[in-house]
Design an enzyme around this catalytic site. Structure first.
Site, short mmCIF file in Angstrom:
data_model
loop_
_atom_site.label_atom_id
_atom_site.label_comp_id
_atom_site.label_asym_id
_atom_site.label_seq_id
_atom_site.Cartn_x
_atom_site.Cartn_y
_atom_site.Cartn_z
CB SER A 1 0.14 -1.83 0.92
OG SER A 1 -1.17 -1.42 0.57
CE1 TYR B 1 -1.96 -4.77 4.75
CE2 TYR B 1 -2.72 -2.97 3.36
CZ TYR B 1 -2.06 -4.17 3.50
OH TYR B 1 -1.50 -4.79 2.41
#
Length: 334
Positions: free
Chosen positions: A127, A152
């Site tokens: 990501s 995350y």
């Protein structure tokens, strides 16, 4: 090829699976259809894939190791694309355990299954969130990413480290793709475009964080999928420069990292303007400060992916947002 796609009922996973099926690959989709967002949308995506004779599906969670291993043993994948994960920056502030279960334990199960079954190539989702507190733009895979600002992001950075370990120790070819804000038809309801569209059509105010002054490298789903397919087809190989890691994105092991984005950041206020034009309605905007865990700007340097696999994102937001709105109205019967 026989390709196992985890997260096959997800936004990217379902679109990728369809492209692989259309070109004739055998695809096994794996997804747990959890309730992080409306499972009916996940099922609707999956329903588009089920008519293909070269598609099969297993409902399972990545952290369920026996189920993962059974899927590998029954299907015998040659290549694997791991897109299943607990997504979302803000939710990771509320429920960090979910991210450890899916993104750490689950990814370990995928690595182990690939290792023991001699999978040819593992492509996995990282990501743009890994860039965290970085402020130098555009973000380059050569940059240090040791300062995540959400759980995350930390789990995605951990995935990259775990993948390198398996590439180094066991010769498992792995390629990590750092996705930059993906949007388009069949997108996630927790993402800004979906939220804004729903609220504008309902006459509700939209929450615009950082007063709309942050920018994102919005990347259209079709461009993303094309890049994933090109990457899947080119198996990661050791860097020619050999004695040690050549750079943060390459290695003496069969390991690669790439940014996959549009290489054209757009300010959020401009994104909203385009959406308003497509909907034919103005939004009532509630301007708010930057949220914890969010980063002010993202911008992908995609030169390495362009050089190595010929990746060329080609969809401007004016086209991509219009296609999303057309889908949204059709899906919701608008």
């Amino acid at each position: 090829m026989r390709v196992l796609v985890t997260g096959a009922a997800g936004f990217i996973g379902s679109s990728l699976s369809q492209v692989l099926l259309e070109r004739g690959d055998q695809v096994l989709g794996l997804d747990n259809l959890n309730a992080y967002y409306d499972p009916r949308l996940k099922q609707a995506r999956l329903d588009r894939l089920l008519p293909y004779k070269n598609f099969s599906f297993v409902r399972a969670s990545l952290e369920d190791r026996p189920a993962v291993e059974a899927a590998f043993d029954s299907f015998g994948p040659q290549r694997v694309v791991n897109l299943a994960a607990q997504a979302g920056v803000r939710y990771s502030l509320e429920n960090p355990q979910a991210y450890v279960d899916s993104n750490i334990t689950g990814f370990l199960n995928i690595l182990e299954a690939c290792r023991h079954r001699h999978v040819e190539h593992l492509v996995y989702a990282s990501s743009s969130s890994v860039y965290g507190a970085n402020r130098k733009l555009p973000f380059s895979v050569e940059d240090n990413v040791d300062h995540p600002v959400s759980m995350y992001a930390a789990t995605k950075k951990a995935n990259e480290l775990m993948a390198h370990t398996y590439s180094h120790l066991f010769g498992l070819p792995t390629t990590g793709l750092r996705f930059f804000t993906v949007y388009g038809p069949w997108g996630r309801p927790d993402m800004a475009l979906f939220l804004f569209t729903r609220k504008i059509l309902a006459g509700e105010p939209i929450e615009v964080f950082n007063h709309g002054r942050h920018s994102r490298d919005f990347t259209y789903i079709d461009d993303i999928v094309e890049g994933v397919v090109r990457t899947l087809d080119q198996v990661a190989a050791p860097s020619p420069a050999a004695d040690g890691p050549a750079s943060p994105a390459t290695s003496h092991a069969p390991y690669r990292l790439y940014n996959i984005g549009n290489h054209q950041p757009v300010e959020l206020l401009r994104y909203i303007e385009v959406l308003e034009q497509c909907l034919g309605r103005k939004a009532e905007r509630r301007l708010l400060p930057l949220q914890p865990g969010d980063v002010p700007d993202t911008w992908a340097d995609v030169e390495a992916l362009s050089r190595d696999v010929g990746y060329r994102p080609a969809t401007p937001i004016e086209v991509g947002v219009a296609r999303f709105v057309e889908w949204y109205l059709q899906y919701h019967g608008g």
